[in-house]
Design an enzyme around this catalytic site. Structure first.
Site, short mmCIF file in Angstrom:
data_model
loop_
_atom_site.label_atom_id
_atom_site.label_comp_id
_atom_site.label_asym_id
_atom_site.label_seq_id
_atom_site.Cartn_x
_atom_site.Cartn_y
_atom_site.Cartn_z
N GLY A 9 57.14 70.10 67.88
CA GLY A 9 57.83 70.40 66.57
C GLY A 9 57.31 71.69 65.81
N ALA A 10 57.14 72.71 66.60
CA ALA A 10 56.55 73.69 66.24
C ALA A 10 57.27 75.07 65.58
CB ALA A 10 55.48 74.31 67.29
N ARG A 12 58.70 74.92 62.49
CA ARG A 12 58.79 75.37 60.98
C ARG A 12 57.67 74.36 60.44
NH1 ARG A 12 61.72 70.59 59.08
NH2 ARG A 12 63.19 70.04 60.66
N VAL A 61 60.68 64.48 71.59
CA VAL A 61 59.25 63.88 72.01
C VAL A 61 59.37 62.27 72.09
CG1 VAL A 61 57.93 65.53 71.05
CG2 VAL A 61 58.21 63.59 69.62
N ASN A 87 52.39 67.12 66.72
CA ASN A 87 52.65 67.36 65.29
C ASN A 87 54.07 67.11 65.17
OD1 ASN A 87 52.75 69.14 62.71
ND2 ASN A 87 54.51 70.04 63.91
N TYR A 152 56.67 54.94 58.01
CA TYR A 152 55.95 56.24 58.44
C TYR A 152 54.39 55.82 58.41
CZ TYR A 152 54.47 61.07 57.56
OH TYR A 152 53.55 62.35 57.58
N ALA A 154 52.91 52.98 58.93
CA ALA A 154 52.55 52.36 60.19
C ALA A 154 52.57 53.36 61.46
CB ALA A 154 53.67 51.11 60.59
#
Ligand code: NAP
Length: 244
Positions: A9-10, A12, A61, A87, A152, A154
């Site tokens: 997730g790179a 932004r 992912v 990330n 989130y 959890a």
């Protein structure tokens, strides 16, 4: 030969800044993304300005087969993975009484199962190499909890348990696993908050400001470096002192 970092997730936010910061340290970057867009092109360009290689690799992912392909392609391209930064993440905030089951599941699937999916495919390469760094981007709410974020928090608490357990499994093989728990960081994730709410949040932070993606990237850089070679299974909070 440059070290290789895979960051999920790179394109932004925090992931982008981690990728650029590690590129400045001389890492070749495998940049995972979901959608082709301007952000991807801009991030790739900025990484390459540091005279390192950037390999953009598409995949979701939360999909295990995608993660198998992501890792396979990075290994084919670079021959190794020295650093993995998990990330990629999302929020779907809502009080539990109104939260849909799908919104609970989607956040867990991307944030927590996604971390498993990528790590599971990377770990054998690191174990064989007898070296490696895994850094999981959790959150302070994974430690403290937060109203409206049962899903989130959890997922982020799960990432902390995952980090500590894996750290114990792989320490003897030279693989170090740590988590970073950011507080409120200025990215598209927090852009949705109203200005008054952001000001209120900043007032409650001892350092009196929200964090920047660079604040988080600096700590990730440390966790990739030799300076942190006696640290594993730790959760480093980057939150301006918000949670003590
Ligand atoms: P962001 O600006 O929303 O960026 C999130 C990134 O993750 C985007 O590039 C997004 O790609 C990617 N992503 C989302 N789902 C994905 C999937 N299924 N597969 C691959 N990539 C996916 O968020 P951010 O603030 O930089 O957050 C980065 C990480 O830090 C997250 O794990 C977040 O939970 C954590 N964090 C953030 C804060 C904060 O205050 N911002 C605080 C604590 C922790 P797309 O463009 O395809 O959506």
């Amino acid at each position: 030969m440059n070290k290789v970092a895979l960051i999920t997730g790179a394109t932004r936010g925090i992931g982008r800044q981690i990728a650029i910061t590690l590129a400045k340290e001389g890492y070749d970057i495998a940049l995972n993304y979901r959608k082709e867009n301007e952000d991807l092109e801009n991030t790739k360009k900025e990484i390459e300005e540091n005279k390192v290689k950037c390999f953009a690799v598409k995949g979701d992912v939360s999909n295990f087969e995608d993660c198998e392909k992501i890792v396979k392609q990075v290994i084919e391209n670079f021959g190794k993975i020295d650093v993995l930064v998990n990330n990629a993440g999302i929020t779907k905030d809502m009080l539990l009484m109104r939260m849909k089951k799908e919104d609970f599941e989607q956040v867990i699937d991307i944030n927590l199962v996604g971390t498993f999916n990528v790590t599971k495919n990377v770990i054998n390469h690191m174990l064989k190499a007898r070296t490696g760094r895994i850094i999981n981007i959790s959150s302070v709410v994974g430690v403290s909890g937060n109203a409206g974020q049962t899903n989130y928090s959890a997922s982020k608490a799960g990432m902390i348990g995952f980090t500590k357990s894996l750290a114990k499994e792989v320490a003897s093989r030279g693989v170090l696993v740590n988590a970073v728990a950011p507080g409120f960081i200025e990215t598209t994730m927090t852009e949705v908050l109203k200005d008054e709410i952001k000001e209120e949040i900043a007032k409650g932070i001892p350092l009196k400001r929200m964090g920047t993606p660079q604040d988080v990237a600096n700590v990730v850089k440390f966790l990739c470096s030799e300076d942190s070679s006696y640290m594993t299974g730790q959760v480093l909070q980057v939150d301006g002192g918000m949670l003590m």
